[in-house]
Design an enzyme around this catalytic site. Sequence first.
Site, PDB file in Angstrom:
ATOM      1  N   GLU A 100       0.817  -1.641  -0.053  1.00 47.02           N
ATOM      2  CA  GLU A 100      -0.175   0.215  -0.269  1.00 47.02           C
ATOM      3  C   GLU A 100       1.068   1.519   0.140  1.00 47.02           C
ATOM      4  O   GLU A 100       1.004   2.093   1.226  1.00 47.02           O
ATOM      5  CB  GLU A 100      -1.433   0.185   1.290  1.00 47.02           C
ATOM      6  CG  GLU A 100      -1.809   0.947   1.299  1.00 47.02           C
ATOM      7  CD  GLU A 100      -3.191   1.103   2.598  1.00 47.02           C
ATOM      8  OE1 GLU A 100      -4.021   1.841   2.534  1.00 47.02           O
ATOM      9  OE2 GLU A 100      -2.111   0.635   3.352  1.00 47.02           O
ATOM     10  N   LEU A 102      -6.205   8.751  12.379  1.00 47.33           N
ATOM     11  CA  LEU A 102      -7.015   7.467  12.550  1.00 47.33           C
ATOM     12  C   LEU A 102      -5.890   6.265  11.619  1.00 47.33           C
ATOM     13  O   LEU A 102      -5.218   6.753  10.337  1.00 47.33           O
ATOM     14  CB  LEU A 102      -8.220   7.645  11.929  1.00 47.33           C
ATOM     15  CG  LEU A 102      -8.931   5.624  11.948  1.00 47.33           C
ATOM     16  CD1 LEU A 102      -9.296   5.508  13.125  1.00 47.33           C
ATOM     17  CD2 LEU A 102     -10.101   6.213  10.912  1.00 47.33           C
ATOM     18  N   ASP A 128      -8.042  -3.830   7.358  1.00 43.47           N
ATOM     19  CA  ASP A 128      -6.829  -3.504   7.903  1.00 43.47           C
ATOM     20  C   ASP A 128      -6.212  -2.996   9.066  1.00 43.47           C
ATOM     21  O   ASP A 128      -6.265  -2.155   9.762  1.00 43.47           O
ATOM     22  CB  ASP A 128      -7.396  -1.642   7.315  1.00 43.47           C
ATOM     23  CG  ASP A 128      -6.430  -0.741   6.953  1.00 43.47           C
ATOM     24  OD1 ASP A 128      -5.494  -0.308   5.755  1.00 43.47           O
ATOM     25  OD2 ASP A 128      -6.406   0.939   7.326  1.00 43.47           O
ATOM     26  N   ASN A 149     -12.079   5.890   2.421  1.00 43.23           N
ATOM     27  CA  ASN A 149     -11.207   6.393   3.629  1.00 43.23           C
ATOM     28  C   ASN A 149      -9.801   6.890   1.990  1.00 43.23           C
ATOM     29  O   ASN A 149      -9.529   6.075   1.498  1.00 43.23           O
ATOM     30  CB  ASN A 149     -10.624   5.225   4.279  1.00 43.23           C
ATOM     31  CG  ASN A 149     -12.175   5.042   5.090  1.00 43.23           C
ATOM     32  OD1 ASN A 149     -11.890   3.830   5.475  1.00 43.23           O
ATOM     33  ND2 ASN A 149     -12.056   5.643   5.936  1.00 43.23           N
ATOM     34  N   HIS A 183     -10.181   0.589   0.815  1.00 37.89           N
ATOM     35  CA  HIS A 183     -10.687   1.253   1.903  1.00 37.89           C
ATOM     36  C   HIS A 183     -11.274   1.992   1.103  1.00 37.89           C
ATOM     37  O   HIS A 183     -11.262   3.251   1.341  1.00 37.89           O
ATOM     38  CB  HIS A 183     -10.535   0.860   2.799  1.00 37.89           C
ATOM     39  CG  HIS A 183      -8.636   2.005   2.841  1.00 37.89           C
ATOM     40  ND1 HIS A 183      -8.274   3.363   1.923  1.00 37.89           N
ATOM     41  CD2 HIS A 183      -7.527   1.891   3.427  1.00 37.89           C
ATOM     42  CE1 HIS A 183      -7.676   3.433   2.294  1.00 37.89           C
ATOM     43  NE2 HIS A 183      -6.661   2.768   2.481  1.00 37.89           N
ATOM     44  N   ARG A 219     -21.467  18.270  -6.849  1.00 32.40           N
ATOM     45  CA  ARG A 219     -20.539  19.134  -7.660  1.00 32.40           C
ATOM     46  C   ARG A 219     -19.552  18.233  -8.486  1.00 32.40           C
ATOM     47  O   ARG A 219     -18.457  18.838  -9.677  1.00 32.40           O
ATOM     48  CB  ARG A 219     -20.438  20.464  -7.674  1.00 32.40           C
ATOM     49  CG  ARG A 219     -22.296  20.649  -7.837  1.00 32.40           C
ATOM     50  CD  ARG A 219     -21.776  22.663  -7.966  1.00 32.40           C
ATOM     51  NE  ARG A 219     -21.000  23.848  -6.962  1.00 32.40           N
ATOM     52  CZ  ARG A 219     -22.045  23.766  -5.826  1.00 32.40           C
ATOM     53  NH1 ARG A 219     -23.425  23.389  -5.897  1.00 32.40           N
ATOM     54  NH2 ARG A 219     -21.628  23.849  -4.283  1.00 32.40           N
ATOM     55  N   ASP A 244     -15.613  -0.635  10.308  1.00 30.56           N
ATOM     56  CA  ASP A 244     -15.865  -1.414  11.806  1.00 30.56           C
ATOM     57  C   ASP A 244     -16.487  -0.107  12.668  1.00 30.56           C
ATOM     58  O   ASP A 244     -16.441   0.052  13.414  1.00 30.56           O
ATOM     59  CB  ASP A 244     -14.234  -0.970  12.328  1.00 30.56           C
ATOM     60  CG  ASP A 244     -13.482   0.239  11.937  1.00 30.56           C
ATOM     61  OD1 ASP A 244     -14.052   1.346  10.957  1.00 30.56           O
ATOM     62  OD2 ASP A 244     -12.684   0.386  12.331  1.00 30.56           O
ATOM     63  N   HIS A 298       0.171   7.720   6.130  1.00 33.87           N
ATOM     64  CA  HIS A 298       1.015   7.712   6.054  1.00 33.87           C
ATOM     65  C   HIS A 298       2.059   8.202   5.824  1.00 33.87           C
ATOM     66  O   HIS A 298       2.120   9.322   5.685  1.00 33.87           O
ATOM     67  CB  HIS A 298       1.212   6.815   4.050  1.00 33.87           C
ATOM     68  CG  HIS A 298      -0.257   5.664   4.334  1.00 33.87           C
ATOM     69  ND1 HIS A 298       0.651   4.901   3.108  1.00 33.87           N
ATOM     70  CD2 HIS A 298      -0.730   5.760   4.315  1.00 33.87           C
ATOM     71  CE1 HIS A 298      -0.349   3.372   3.285  1.00 33.87           C
ATOM     72  NE2 HIS A 298      -1.205   3.899   3.952  1.00 33.87           N
ATOM     73  N   HIS A 314     -14.079   3.232  10.696  1.00 29.91           N
ATOM     74  CA  HIS A 314     -13.530   4.063   9.509  1.00 29.91           C
ATOM     75  C   HIS A 314     -14.309   4.596   8.286  1.00 29.91           C
ATOM     76  O   HIS A 314     -14.328   5.372   7.662  1.00 29.91           O
ATOM     77  CB  HIS A 314     -13.011   2.801   8.678  1.00 29.91           C
ATOM     78  CG  HIS A 314     -11.696   2.906   9.153  1.00 29.91           C
ATOM     79  ND1 HIS A 314     -10.872   2.095  10.640  1.00 29.91           N
ATOM     80  CD2 HIS A 314      -9.767   2.757   8.946  1.00 29.91           C
ATOM     81  CE1 HIS A 314      -9.575   2.127  10.733  1.00 29.91           C
ATOM     82  NE2 HIS A 314      -9.355   2.789   9.529  1.00 29.91           N
TER      83      HIS A 314
END
Length: 363
Positions: free
Chosen positions: A121, A290, A264, A210, A207, A218, A239, A133, A242
């Site tokens: 990922e 998160l 995840d 997310n 995911h 628009r 869960d 990340h 998320h």
Amino acid sequence: MPKVISNTSYFQGNDLKHNQDLIIDGDVISNISDSNNKENNHTLVVPGFIDLQIYGAGDRLFSADPSVESLTIMEEDLLKKGTTGFLACMATNSPEVFNECIKVAKEHRSAAKNCLGLHLEGPFLNPKRLGAHVPAFVRKASLDEIKKLIDFGDGVIKMMTIAPELQDDNVIEYLLNNGVVVSLGHSNATFEEATAAYNKGIQTTTHLFNAMSPIHHREPGIPTAVFSHDKAIASIIADGQHVDFEVVKFAQKLLKERLFLITDAVTACSTGPYQHIQKGNKYVMPDGTLSGSSLTMLEAVKNCVMHCDINLNDAVKMATSYPAKLIGIQNLTANIASGELANLVVLDDELNLKEVIFKGKTV
């Protein structure tokens, strides 16, 4: 001596078959027949769960401790929870950590039980949609780098999440031509860019909702592109943290067999770039971002049934046959029938775990 699961229920297609005996001989289901056992039936047999995105289990975060021991501990922990197949996921990290994780996965491959390979990922993501990340390692892929990565992976890299709007077409084409499932994720793609990516052959979406461009009346964004495209599929983290359960419910009504479950899931970690801190049923980074779930696949299935108005058969498929089909391992799970591999989960009538059977043997 054959193993018998007596007087149980299982789904045959869309029908729930009651009062059945499943006979397991060696590692396969050898026969299924009406049971002579007249006791009340309180069990349901479903295929083993497949999780295509999990970072850690058994108190081991793979990227923080990339070792054969870590993968082995993850395997044992996940097997006990009913996950009979998984991809160990790597978040954006340094090339050295990526290479070490790939090296370990190759070393472990000959002894692997339920670890099916790796899901990378990152690091080829959009800096505008990183979530937890690490931005320092995010970059655009070059074809030469991708070729070296796939060559070094020697088949253990099964899946890769990228932001396609920032990648050259030849990079995407090379991944697809070399058997990697490509997932659109951590992306700021417009509706048009996401649709174009699916048209190029990108199969799935990481995911859903997310770390991606949202739905706006628009600016329809990635979710609308997924809903509108006849081939695009997506994973979702059910869960309630998320993605709100009402939104999971809404997505499943639109996508049906094109939506599958992932956990995840991470574990607590206080070293390296991903320091996960548990807060209830979620994990956050030290700054509160998160960062991952504490889900199991069974919990995700139960959440779909109990909170998202998804029927049990569909919820089970979201955790078994749909992800299995995506990565081409239907032979390892997804069907309960004579001659099929006996990777099975036995549940009680409240969907609590009673037994896990892996290759014909109780875990």
